[in-house]
Design a protein around this motif. Structure first.
Motif, PDB file in Angstrom:
ATOM      1  N   VAL A 230     -45.789  26.909  59.329  1.00 12.15           N
ATOM      2  CA  VAL A 230     -45.377  25.579  59.648  1.00 12.15           C
ATOM      3  C   VAL A 230     -45.993  24.321  59.284  1.00 12.15           C
ATOM      4  O   VAL A 230     -45.668  23.394  59.264  1.00 12.15           O
ATOM      5  CB  VAL A 230     -45.453  25.563  61.594  1.00 12.15           C
ATOM      6  N   ARG A 231     -47.468  24.549  58.988  1.00 16.54           N
ATOM      7  CA  ARG A 231     -48.220  23.605  58.448  1.00 16.54           C
ATOM      8  C   ARG A 231     -47.753  23.381  56.846  1.00 16.54           C
ATOM      9  O   ARG A 231     -48.027  22.259  56.369  1.00 16.54           O
ATOM     10  CB  ARG A 231     -49.907  23.790  58.584  1.00 16.54           C
ATOM     11  N   TYR A 232     -47.584  24.371  56.155  1.00 22.76           N
ATOM     12  CA  TYR A 232     -47.145  24.301  54.962  1.00 22.76           C
ATOM     13  C   TYR A 232     -45.785  23.355  54.759  1.00 22.76           C
ATOM     14  O   TYR A 232     -45.732  22.510  54.035  1.00 22.76           O
ATOM     15  CB  TYR A 232     -46.861  25.453  54.291  1.00 22.76           C
ATOM     16  N   LEU A 233     -44.852  23.492  55.825  1.00 21.86           N
ATOM     17  CA  LEU A 233     -43.553  22.919  55.741  1.00 21.86           C
ATOM     18  C   LEU A 233     -43.742  21.507  56.362  1.00 21.86           C
ATOM     19  O   LEU A 233     -42.974  20.724  56.326  1.00 21.86           O
ATOM     20  CB  LEU A 233     -42.521  23.578  56.808  1.00 21.86           C
ATOM     21  N   GLY A 234     -45.033  21.329  57.182  1.00 18.16           N
ATOM     22  CA  GLY A 234     -45.153  19.744  57.602  1.00 18.16           C
ATOM     23  C   GLY A 234     -44.457  19.549  58.971  1.00 18.16           C
ATOM     24  O   GLY A 234     -44.350  18.306  59.256  1.00 18.16           O
ATOM     25  N   VAL A 235     -43.945  20.716  59.733  1.00 23.70           N
ATOM     26  CA  VAL A 235     -43.323  20.387  61.013  1.00 23.70           C
ATOM     27  C   VAL A 235     -44.179  20.565  62.174  1.00 23.70           C
ATOM     28  O   VAL A 235     -43.749  20.303  63.362  1.00 23.70           O
ATOM     29  CB  VAL A 235     -42.084  21.491  61.124  1.00 23.70           C
ATOM     30  N   CYS A 236     -45.325  21.017  62.121  1.00 26.89           N
ATOM     31  CA  CYS A 236     -46.165  21.206  63.221  1.00 26.89           C
ATOM     32  C   CYS A 236     -47.803  21.250  62.794  1.00 26.89           C
ATOM     33  O   CYS A 236     -47.855  21.754  61.677  1.00 26.89           O
ATOM     34  CB  CYS A 236     -45.901  22.499  63.920  1.00 26.89           C
TER      35      CYS A 236
END
Length: 503
Positions: free
Chosen positions: A184-190
């Motif tokens: 989720v950190r890679y995706l930038g969503v959380c």
């Protein structure tokens, strides 16, 4: 599924673990109103009639929350349904004034996915039951005999990820949380900060005799780190095994993890799904994702951590440990690859460039980030850019600057925000490689260090190679000190050896 051998006094049991992970999506506003979504603001400052549940108000879906939720679902290999909608989930919420939560039940936004766990000796697939979008509740603060309520968090975009009971040990659940957090950190969503509650997990666990299926499920709450997930589950598996060995039954209940006592404690008996009395949310229409929406989701997908680790291992001949450390944060992996490309452009051979960049990133840079309190995720704004790092490493590899002065250059780049070449030129830190210039300094040191030279000869005559080596290193150090660390140590050593051998 292999048998998890949890050995108690008389029996071996198979364990079943499923997780419910909640993540705060990084939307600027809440999921059904326009209030600011932020952690740490003054209590009850980000509230409005909608998130406070005033009569007659109408929710409005934050489409960005839906997009980010679908992005996570796709990263977890879930199917996005043609139609998805919201329901009211009803029971008494002390921290949600309307006494129901807008959530998803019948048709969540993500369905039937999976995650492959790899690492730490674990290699297995965990099925994802669903990902559903909902609003978070407020926060209760207990002080003595009083309870205070902060509704800033009420209505914040919350995505719940539910797994099948495919995990069998606390270690597997810990790895799942760690992989999901990185994803989720890679995706930038959380931001994945478990200590702030933006990623939190509830764990469901049961044990039974192998082949008999699921046992009585116990839910563990208050797990605010992946380590506590591991410890709590392993404790609960042992506790349940001891009860069954003693001829007792396992009660279906919710328990809390007590991190001070390293044990779980009873909280309440567990409600069943029908207790929530779900029915469709009448104030929100069915959401039907169109082609443009689905394309925006697919376009936002990035190379996920596990895949990137494997690619870096293969493409750069890194060890699994090195690749895993580098891929801990997307910004760090991006920095590594950019610095390697720049180092190759500076004339370094790829294998040498990879080795130098990896070592520099995982030692000097990581140490500096820790000292300065800078997160690895913020490497994008680091003053030693990938280009500057590559330039410095190339200058050191080519002997333009010594290792000592290279380290000082690194520190100066951070302090002055200048390119390494500029700093080296301004400070006159270029390495001296001219044998004639070095010989002048060697002769002066040799003449001034008569007692040490005599001691070297004496040690050599006695065959004391250890003492000879130590004294020679001492003389080399004197020459380096006299040149401000600029003289090439290899040339200095060779010239001192020549002088000693002549006499």
């Amino acid at each position: 599924m292999f048998e998890s051998k949890i050995t108690t006094s008389t029996k071996k049991y198979q364990s079943f673990i499923g997780l419910e992970v909640h993540i705060h999506l990084l939307t600027k506003t809440k999921v059904f109103c326009g209030c600011r979504s932020a952690f740490g603001d003054e209590p009850n400052t980000n509230v409005c009639p909608v998130c406070l549940g005033y009569p007659g108000v109408l929710p409005a879906l934050n489409i960005e929350a839906m997009r980010l939720g679908c992005l996570v679902a796709r990263a977890l290999n879930c199917r996005i349904p043609e139609r998805t909608w919201f329901e009211r989930k009803q029971y008494f919420y002390p921290d949600m004034t309307k006494n129901y939560q807008i959530s998803q039940f019948a048709s969540p936004l993500g369905q039937e996915g999976y995650v492959d766990l790899q690492g730490k000796g674990i290699n297995k697939r965990v099925r994802i039951t669903e990902c559903h979008l909902e609003e978070d509740a407020g926060k209760m603060i207990h002080t003595g005999t009083a309870s205070l309520l902060d509704y800033n968090r009420a209505g914040v975009s919350l995505l719940e990820i539910v797994t099948e009971p495919d995990m069998e040990t606390g270690e597997e659940a810990e790895l799942f949380i760690q992989q999901l957090r990185r994803t989720v950190r890679y995706l930038g969503v959380c931001d994945g900060n478990m200590e702030e509650g933006s990623l939190r997990a509830d764990a469901n666990v049961s044990i039974n005799i192998p082949g008999k299926g699921l046992g009585k499920k116990v839910e563990i709450k208050n797990l605010n780190s992946s380590r506590f997930v591991k410890l709590g589950l392993n404790y609960e598996i042992r506790r349940q095994g001891e009860r069954l060995d003693a001829g007792k039954v396992v009660v279906q209940e919710t328990r809390l993890w007590n991190e001070n006592r390293d044990e779980t404690a009873p909280m309440r008996t567990k409600e069943n799904a029908q207790d929530y009395r779900f029915f469709p949310e009448p104030d929100l229409p069915v959401f039907t994702p169109d082609a443009a929406f689905l394309k925006s989701v697919e376009d936002s997908l990035t190379e996920l951590p596990l895949k990137r680790v494997k690619r870096l291992e293969a493409e750069y001949a890194l060890t699994e440990e090195q690749a895993d450390l580098i891929c801990e944060e997307k910004a760090q992996a991006d920095y590594f690859e950019a610095a390697v490309r720049e180092a190759i452009a500076e004339g370094l051979e790829q294998r040498d460039a990879v080795k130098r960049v990896a070592n520099f990133l995982l030692t000097d840079i990581k140490h500096t980030l820790h000292q300065e309190g800078i997160a690895a995720a913020d490497l994008g704004s680091f003053k030693l850019t990938p280009k500057r790092a590559a330039s410095l490493l190339a200058l050191m590899a080519k002997g333009v600057v010594s290792g000592k002065n290279g380290k000082q250059t690194f520190e100066a780049v951070l302090a002055e925000d200048k390119d390494p070449q500029v700093i080296i030129k301004e400070r006159n830190w270029e390495q001296i490689t001219d044998p004639v210039k070095i010989a002048e300094v060697v002769q002066k040191v040799y003449a001034a260090e008569g007692p040490s030279v005599a001691e070297v000869r004496e040690a050599a005559a006695k065959g004391n190679t250890k003492r000879v080596s130590a004294l020679t290193a001492y003389l080399v150090g004197k020459v380096l000190a006299a040149t401000g660390g600029r003289a090439d140590p290899k040339i200095v050593g060779e010239q001192i050896q020549d002088l000693l051998q002549k006499e």
